[in-house]
Motif scaffolding. Structure first.
Motif, PDB file in Angstrom:
ATOM      1  N   GLY A 180     -16.282 -25.613 -20.543  1.00 58.59           N
ATOM      2  CA  GLY A 180     -17.323 -26.220 -19.294  1.00 58.59           C
ATOM      3  C   GLY A 180     -16.943 -27.394 -18.220  1.00 58.59           C
ATOM      4  N   GLU A 181     -17.651 -27.328 -16.504  1.00 65.47           N
ATOM      5  CA  GLU A 181     -16.921 -27.908 -15.903  1.00 65.47           C
ATOM      6  C   GLU A 181     -17.524 -29.411 -16.430  1.00 65.47           C
ATOM      7  N   GLU A 182     -18.600 -29.380 -17.006  1.00 63.84           N
ATOM      8  CA  GLU A 182     -19.124 -31.007 -17.834  1.00 63.84           C
ATOM      9  C   GLU A 182     -18.111 -31.864 -18.188  1.00 63.84           C
TER      10      GLU A 182
END
Length: 196
Positions: free
Chosen positions: A97-99
């Protein structure tokens, strides 16, 4: 140092070569590394050991008379490193994920910025040996100022400026320890290549 180059002959390789009297990069080593990197990147052979942006950034080649022009090879390696860094970022985002990606670059950025915020003249260690080669403090601090502006003021700065940074030589404790500065700039390039 300026190199005179000759156009690589048909079938002899992808880069210009220096004259027979000058030292360039060993052509066989360059060709083997780029072939391995291309095969890994394209997924031709999953049994190959992985090639990372770090591998591309830190690869070195033996000198060879009449070899490939180092400037041409270095320029190609810069583009290849950027491509690998972009893919590594995309794979991390796809898997975690981008996080996760933002967290990773946030941590690295925080560590780098902490050193940049040190007082000029105190950003890096000084060599303990009196005659050791070191980097001119003012030159290194000037680049650190540009990096601070890049990270905190959104001032434009190309990753190639950092890759190609050259500092005047100093002796011993008059300058910064070369290995520590080089390791720091390698991390800066890693971060900049990932976010550009």
């Amino acid at each position: 140092m300026a190199h005179s180059t000759t156009r690589a002959g048909r079938g002899t390789g992808p880069f210009d070569r220096v004259s027979r009297r000058e030292q360039g990069y060993n052509m066989r080593q360059v060709d083997q590394f780029l072939d391995r990197a291309r095969q890994y990147y394209d997924g031709w052979d999953p049994s190959l050991p992985p090639v990372t942006s770090h591998d591309v950034r830190t690869v070195s080649f033996d000198p060879a008379r009449g070899g490939y022009d180092p400037r041409a090879v270095d320029s190609a390696l810069d583009r290849l490193e950027d491509a690998f860094a972009q893919r590594e970022r995309d794979e991390l985002i796809a898997q975690e994920g981008e996080e996760a990606w933002l967290t990773r670059i946030g941590r690295l950025s925080s560590v780098l910025r902490a050193r940049l915020h040190r007082a000029p003249g105190d950003r890096f260690r000084r060599p303990s040996h009196r005659n050791a080669s070191s980097y001119n403090v003012q030159d290194v601090d000037a680049l650190c100022g540009e990096l601070l502006n890049y990270f905190e003021q959104d001032q434009p700065l190309s990753v190639d400026v950092v890759r190609r940074a050259v500092f005047r030589e100093a002796k011993g404790s008059e300058g910064y320890e070369e290995n520590q500065v080089d390791a720091f700039l390698e991390r800066v390039v890693e971060l900049m290549a990932t976010i550009e």
